[in-house]
Design a protein around this motif. Sequence first.
Motif, short mmCIF file in Angstrom:
data_model
loop_
_atom_site.label_atom_id
_atom_site.label_comp_id
_atom_site.label_asym_id
_atom_site.label_seq_id
_atom_site.Cartn_x
_atom_site.Cartn_y
_atom_site.Cartn_z
N GLU A 177 0.84 -1.19 0.00
CA GLU A 177 0.00 0.00 0.00
C GLU A 177 0.87 1.25 0.00
N VAL A 178 0.55 2.19 -0.88
CA VAL A 178 1.30 3.43 -1.00
C VAL A 178 0.44 4.55 -0.44
N ARG A 179 0.88 5.16 0.67
CA ARG A 179 0.08 6.16 1.36
C ARG A 179 0.62 7.57 1.22
N ALA A 180 1.74 7.75 0.56
CA ALA A 180 2.33 9.07 0.45
C ALA A 180 1.39 10.02 -0.29
N PRO A 181 1.16 11.20 0.27
CA PRO A 181 0.25 12.15 -0.40
C PRO A 181 0.84 12.65 -1.71
N GLY A 182 -0.03 12.99 -2.63
CA GLY A 182 0.39 13.56 -3.89
C GLY A 182 0.83 12.56 -4.94
N LEU A 183 0.64 11.26 -4.68
CA LEU A 183 1.02 10.24 -5.64
C LEU A 183 -0.22 9.55 -6.21
#
Length: 289
Positions: free
Chosen positions: A145-151
């Motif tokens: 899961e990718v949670r970084a904002p702006g991606l």
Amino acid sequence: MSIELRHFRCFLAIADTLSVTRAAERLHLTQPAVSRTLRQLENELGVRLVDRSTHHLALTPDGLAFRDRAAIAVTAFDGALGYGHRTSWPLRLGHAWSAAGTDTTTLLRRWREEHPETPLELLRIDDRTAGLARGDVDAALLRGEVRAPGLVTEQLTTEPRVAGLPADDPLAHRAALSLTELADRTIALNTVSGVTTLDLWPASARPASTITIGNTDDWLAAVTGGRAVGVTTSATAEMRPHPAMAYVPLTDAPPVPVVIAWRDGPAHPRIPDLLALAHEVIGRRHNRP
């Protein structure tokens, strides 16, 4: 006063070194000049970026959040500035481990055949987003899961999980294992870019002993050296075979999604072509009925 690029560079030097002295040395400035530039940036933004209340500098929560944005801005500026000196605009594809697995070679060769005017540079960066969040790459192949904002992400496929064991371990020759059979072992956890956490195990059978490592090379060394066992995906088994290592399928561990990610906003113009090829090479082969 208006914010200039020098303010960003100064803040990033402080964020990297956590020292005004070392930041000043890196920037070839005096310490008072660095401190003054940081204060100007904080005053203009209206937030405190660096905590100076301790003997060692530390980024505040606002500083941590702003660091990635500042890095993206500086990288974009440097890329634009250097454009006139390039004969092409490379597309940088990051990964933290195993890239596209055994499809990596096909992806790179197909891209070179179909888009010879745009070099595709594959970069391993030991970071949860493989450098994408801070602007080091234009797109990234990521797992979990990718949670970084702006991606923005699109799933390409999933990979089954496997246990990593020393080749001489009593369980190494089993056809398959369950997570609970590893519960009494020391587990190697990659907390920098890995997708395995203790939450993978049932609460009643959670391992009590772990060691923390930061990349795949250290994970392999910990397992082959007999310090721990681990959990990874089939791509690691395919890309990193080792005579002192055994990879055994896990029957009760959910598969790991493999996604391609890019930043939401202005991006490299060849991102759509990369998405299409990645889906064709990785997604379709793995996801066909």
